[in-house]
Design a protein around this motif. Structure first.
Motif, PDB file in Angstrom:
ATOM      1  N   TYR A  62       0.358  -1.016  -0.078  1.00 18.82           N
ATOM      2  CA  TYR A  62       0.078   0.007   0.072  1.00 18.82           C
ATOM      3  C   TYR A  62       1.013   1.205  -0.286  1.00 18.82           C
ATOM      4  O   TYR A  62       0.703   2.025  -0.622  1.00 18.82           O
ATOM      5  N   TYR A 115      -3.947  -3.617  -6.188  1.00 18.74           N
ATOM      6  CA  TYR A 115      -3.727  -4.805  -5.163  1.00 18.74           C
ATOM      7  C   TYR A 115      -4.894  -4.780  -4.158  1.00 18.74           C
ATOM      8  O   TYR A 115      -4.934  -3.326  -3.315  1.00 18.74           O
ATOM      9  N   GLY A 116      -5.574  -5.708  -3.334  1.00 16.97           N
ATOM     10  CA  GLY A 116      -6.317  -5.335  -2.200  1.00 16.97           C
ATOM     11  C   GLY A 116      -7.115  -4.602  -2.597  1.00 16.97           C
ATOM     12  O   GLY A 116      -8.243  -4.674  -1.411  1.00 16.97           O
ATOM     13  N   GLN A 117      -7.785  -4.740  -3.966  1.00 18.12           N
ATOM     14  CA  GLN A 117      -9.136  -3.955  -4.216  1.00 18.12           C
ATOM     15  C   GLN A 117     -10.300  -5.021  -4.838  1.00 18.12           C
ATOM     16  O   GLN A 117      -9.360  -6.330  -5.040  1.00 18.12           O
ATOM     17  N   PRO A 118     -11.188  -4.671  -4.724  1.00 19.17           N
ATOM     18  CA  PRO A 118     -12.148  -5.570  -4.978  1.00 19.17           C
ATOM     19  C   PRO A 118     -12.186  -5.915  -6.396  1.00 19.17           C
ATOM     20  O   PRO A 118     -12.775  -7.293  -6.769  1.00 19.17           O
ATOM     21  N   GLU A 119     -12.005  -5.673  -7.402  1.00 21.95           N
ATOM     22  CA  GLU A 119     -11.528  -5.657  -8.414  1.00 21.95           C
ATOM     23  C   GLU A 119     -10.039  -6.165  -9.095  1.00 21.95           C
ATOM     24  O   GLU A 119      -9.028  -6.501  -8.266  1.00 21.95           O
ATOM     25  N   ARG A 120     -10.589  -7.166 -10.207  1.00 24.28           N
ATOM     26  CA  ARG A 120      -9.712  -8.021 -10.520  1.00 24.28           C
ATOM     27  C   ARG A 120      -8.001  -7.000 -11.632  1.00 24.28           C
ATOM     28  O   ARG A 120      -9.293  -5.810 -12.317  1.00 24.28           O
TER      29      ARG A 120
END
Lengths: 473, 556
Positions: free
Chosen positions: B99, B543-548
């Motif tokens: 992050y 990264y760490g987000q809900p989407e790819r």
């Protein structure tokens, strides 16, 4: 035809006899499994005849075949529920596309990790419970313990089938690893912390089968939504067996409570302990421990892994079709976080909160049994109700780990926690007392130990006095 | 005006620290063995917004690590073996905080990687030149930068507990490269087969257990119950193998006591002056004011006041300040002031006692500071003029510069000259393994030895003639030449200049170091700015987000 991988020895509906790859893998793995079972399975009962249920097919009459069998000769089988025609992916970024019959390379490592983590819990629980038979409260309970144990063994087979069939050499090595690790061992512990704690007494066993196996149920429900169809079908069949384990837990606790009420009524001071029973506050403390340990198994409240698993279609929500939005991209979930020593609500993207979604369903489901137990207490006129502690209480992983809470979920200091610890969690004295009730096994058919009431019914229409375990001596 | 914010509005980063102020490391010294335990304070990040979970690190963590290694060198000469370990139960180190990287500007990311690389190379130098053996005891997952830290140690021991693994998940997970030399060290240092390295570097979860040793990703895999005892036993073997000269008292490094201004910093021997509008910085290094006594004992007695140590510590701090707190300064002008004879006196004393344990460490430190200068992504011009003292160890500054202007003014009271000392002969090797003189005269390999033997004093014309300076404008042209050179340089694209300078500075052989920095400034820099990693749908962003993440599939 190989000598081990026959339909006779390994009941299956995966066409084992024509699957050369699976045969080859099982030829090596099956003898290692039996060795493991003899070493780490129930101690002292391997030669006994146990009245067990064996699944021999997925048809309604085939999955519950009852007979006497020695545990090492138990026919661990491989079953998948029948495929659903034209099943499509039910959630995530691939929503609506056909499910996968083979693993997409992109998801190979993540799926392997999911399967290995799930698979590792199955032999672990057998190891945790291996000494319990020596202090069984009745032959009926002894048989139930072994039924749970052999089925955990079969669940291991179910995961190993996936590893052997879909993951090549890595899968075979992981399948071996599942037999190499040992619950509580220093060098090769089981993967998840809760599965390295020994299950040393029967009250713990009932709590384990009620709370920890229920985590298993929810993990299986989530995996049964998977886009990887063989995993979905395997876990669906496992769920039918898991239900029995929770039955053992729910009725086990209920029978303990029943007996406790009886003993309290007999005692001039309503003191169950004075009559050799387990008092209600102790039962509540055991509940607090096993419930909080089981909550940890769901993983972090905010998790990028959970988001990836959902996005990739690997692991869904329990009964995904009850939800309206299967993409879950524009939604958030409000979580109670700890900021500067205070509880504050914060919105988290729904996909990152999928562990919490599953945990929420689990908590609701757990409450149902507690309600039943409390109805019994009310019927017996006992003024005491068991409660589930806050999901923040006594957590070892996730956002509440390392912070102290009381059972109501209020933040407290470490000193306050330590001052009340023995009111909230089993104390060494509690454990010593519970164990002192369970020093000798009860092998006489139909007899129960003093601290537990008999069940309402026997197994498969047999009477309670039935000889569920025929001792070999 | 005190320097409380950088021109970019952030609190400036400072590089001096002390074990009593460490938030993330514990340095424990017991006789010949030092243990550095990483126990990162989640809430102790340098900037707000990213908790340092699971022993993940940011620049602040690495500043402490660099400080600890530096103190081991100067304050603990008795130490012969260093064990790098985790202070946490269930994790070794999960690498640079993702992050933090996601929130950082591109220049910061690259400077962060550069600094951490310099720290790890310093760890390797501690072993190779300082004789301190290093062992990394990996008890828990060891990912990305965590494994790169392990790779910088002489040996890696891995606990075999079913969950401890080494991994480089950057490529499959984040669509960037391991930023601290991981790929290069894997195949060049540990000589892991490239096909196995290919498998390893695309396997996010990494490798654990016996296979990690079979593939030479680690040196030994030890069952958990025997891990501590095995590490301890091996540490004793390493102590016996150490070649460190320990017959001297440690020197406790004192704070530099710099005065930081919004437009520079003042030290005892060094001044940093920033001209923000012109994108130019000037660093002036001053000669010692007295002769340096000879003999190791006398040099040790000088301690913190020893010019060779003090001036270079100050230069190091100024360079880091420039790098991290003044991103937009593109041109660094190097000047020196003082009596050249005093510099030569220092050099002579240092050279004569070069085998002494303490003096050896000071020379190694000067070498690292000069490498830091080479690695600075700024155009560097050196100006030799009346009153300057570009001789010996300070002439290295001129050799490190992209160009040197030497004022040709025979009528001056004391015209500027340059001169070499014995230290120019190889005390300060560059990353390419050559001295700066050798690198300068790759076309004439005999010349460095000849010039060193001659030991001449060169005025501007002579220096230009033998090739020690770039240009020698006369007094009439000087002001215009210098002004034009600065203005012209400041007008060219900083990206193109960085790439050009990095390409030209390291002529000669490739080494592990040049490969690491070259690949950092080429491949990693490029990948960091590509949409596949840092675009709105890039893997690092997501990264760490809900989407790819989504990728642009065209290969470049």
């Amino acid at each position: 035809m190989s000598s081990i991988a026959t339909n006779e020895k390994i009941p299956n509906n995966v066409d084992l006899t024509s699957d050369k790859r699976l045969q080859r893998a099982l030829e090596e793995w099956q003898p290692r499994f039996v060795d493991w079972w003899k070493e780490m399975g129930p101690e002292g009962f391997q030669e006994d005849q146990i009245y067990l249920r064996t699944a021999v097919s997925v048809s309604p009459d085939g999955w519950a075949h009852f007979d006497y069998v020695k545990m090492p000769d138990y026919r661990w089988g491989i079953f998948l529920t029948d495929p659903i025609k034209d099943r499509t992916i039910g959630f995530g970024d691939h929503y609506g596309k056909p499910v996968w019959q083979q693993i997409p390379g992109e998801h190979r490592n993540a799926l392997r990790r999911l399967i290995v983590t799930q698979g590792d819990t199955e032999p672990a629980s057998v190891e945790q419970q291996r000494l319990l038979g020596l202090t069984c409260p009745s032959l009926y309970d002894l048989r139930n313990l072994f039924q749970v144990n052999v089925e955990e063994g079969r669940h291991l087979w179910a995961m190993v089938y996936l590893l052997h069939t879909y993951f090549g050499r890595d899968g075979r090595e992981e399948a071996d690893g599942l037999l190499d690790r040992r619950s509580g061992a220093d060098d090769k512990p089981r993967i998840l912390g809760a599965f390295n704690e020994p299950c040393q007494d029967w009250l713990s066993f009932f709590m384990f089968t009620y709370f920890t196996d229920r985590d298993g149920k929810y993990q299986l429900l989530a995996l049964s939504e998977s886009s990887f169809d063989p995993l979905a079908r395997t876990t669906r069949f496992m769920l039918t067996e898991e239900a029995h384990h929770m039955f053992v837990g729910e009725t086990g606790v209920l029978r303990v409570l029943d007996r406790t009420c009886e003993l309290m009524a007999q005692d001039p001071n309503q003191d169950a302990r004075a009559q050799g029973g387990i008092d209600l506050p102790t039962i509540q403390r055991y509940l607090n421990r096993w419930y909080s340990v089981s909550l940890d198994l769901f993983g972090g409240e905010v998790s990028s892994n959970a988001a990836n698993f959902f996005a990739g279609g690997l692991k869904g929500r329990a009964k995904e079709d009850r939800y309206e939005d299967h993409i879950a991209l524009d939604q958030t979930m409000t979580l109670t976080m700890v900021k500067d020593g205070r509880l504050v609500d914060e919105a988290v993207p729904m996909r990152n909160a999928m562990n919490e979604v599953l945990r929420g369903e689990y908590i609701e489901d757990s409450q149902r049994g507690v309600d039943k137990w409390n109805r019994l207490l009310a019927e017996r006129g006992v003024n005491f109700a068991l409660t589930l502690p806050s999901s923040r209480f006594h957590r070892q992983s996730g956002i509440y780990a390392g912070i102290h809470f009381d059972p109501a979920g209020k933040i407290i200091t470490e000193a306050e926690f330590n001052a009340h610890k023995n009111e909230w969690l089993p104390s060494p004295e509690d454990e010593a007392y519970v164990k002192s009730l369970m020093t000798k096994p009860v092998f006489e058919p139909g007899k129960m130990a003093n601290w537990i009431a008999p069940p309402k019914h026997g197994i498969k229409g047999r009477p309670i006095e039935f000889e569920y375990v025929k001792r070999s001596e | 005006m005190a320097d409380t914010v950088t021109p970019h509005g952030q609190e400036p980063i400072r590089f001096e620290t002390h074990p009593s102020r460490y938030k993330h490391w514990k340095l424990a010294v017991d006789g010949a063995v030092a243990r550095l335990s990483m126990d990162i304070d989640e809430d102790g990040g340098l900037r707000p917004g990213y908790p340092l979970k699971l022993n993940s690190y940011d620049l602040g963590v690495d500043i402490e690590l660099a400080d600890a290694i530096q103190r081991l060198r100067f304050e603990h000469p008795a130490v012969k073996t260093l064990v790098v370990q985790s202070g946490k139960d269930r994790v070794f180190c999960s690498g640079a905080n993702i992050y933090m990287l996601g929130m950082s500007t591109h220049p910061f990311k690259v400077n962060f990687c550069k600094y951490t690389n310099e720290t790890r190379l310093g760890l390797e130098e501690l072993s190779a030149e300082g004789g301190v053996k290093t062992l990394c005891a990996v008890n828990g997952p060891c990912a990305g930068g965590g494994y790169e830290l392990a790779l910088a140690c002489d040996e890696i021991y891995l606990s075999d507990d079913g969950s401890s693994a080494v991994s480089l998940p950057e490529v499959p997970l984040l669509a960037v490269l391991p930023g601290t030399g991981g790929l290069t060290r894997l195949v060049d240092k540990r000589k892991v087969r490239r096909d196995l390295a290919d498998v390893f570097c695309t396997l996010a979860e990494g490798i654990r257990g016996p296979r990690a040793a079979q593939w030479n990703l680690v040196d030994k895999v030890v069952p958990r119950s025997k891990f501590v005892a095995t590490v301890d036993a091996h540490v004793q073997t390493l102590v016996a193998q150490s070649t460190r000269v320990s017959d001297w008292e440690g020197l406790v490094l004192e704070p530099l006591g710099a005065t930081y201004r919004s437009d520079g910093a003042d030290y005892r021997h060094v001044t940093l002056q920033i001209d923000q509008a012109a994108h130019v910085a000037r660093i002036t290094v001053r000669a010692p004011t007295t002769d340096t006594p000879t003999g190791a004992t006398a040099l040790r007695e000088q301690g913190n006041a020893l010019w060779a140590l003090r001036a270079f510590r100050e230069l190091d701090d100024a360079l880091l300040n420039l790098r991290f707190n003044h991103e937009t300064i593109g041109l660094l002008l190097l000047e020196t002031e003082g009596d050249p004879a005093k510099v030569l006196s220092s050099d002579a004393a240092m050279f004569a006692s070069r085998d002494d344990g303490f003096v050896h460490e000071v020379l190694l430190f000067q070498r690292r500071v000069l490498k830091r200068l080479d690695q600075s992504a700024r155009s560097i011009f050196a100006f030799v003029r009346e009153g300057s003292c570009f001789v010996g160890s300070l002439f290295e500054l001129s050799l490190a510069a992209d160009r040197t202007y030497h004022r040709d003014d025979p009528d001056a009271e004391s015209p500027a000259t340059v001169q070499l000392s014995a230290l120019n002969g190889g005390a300060f090797l560059m990353s390419n393994g050559l001295s700066r003189l050798q690198t300068r005269f790759l076309h004439d390999p005999e010349r460095p030895a000849k010039l060193l033997a001659e030991c001449s004093i060169y005025d501007a014309r002579a220096a230009e003639k033998v090739g020690l300076v770039t240009l020698a404008p006369d007094a009439i042209d000087w002001d215009d030449e210098v002004r034009l050179a600065i203005e012209e340089r400041a007008s060219i694209s900083p990206d193109a200049l960085t790439g050009m300078e990095a390409s030209l500075r390291y002529a000669g052989p490739e080494t592990l170091e040049t490969k690491i920095f070259g690949r950092l400034s080429a491949w990693q820099n490029w990948i960091f700015t590509r949409p596949n990693s840092t675009g709105p749908r890039g893997a690092l962003t997501m990264y760490g987000q809900p989407e790819r993440p989504e990728f642009d599939w065209r290969r470049t």
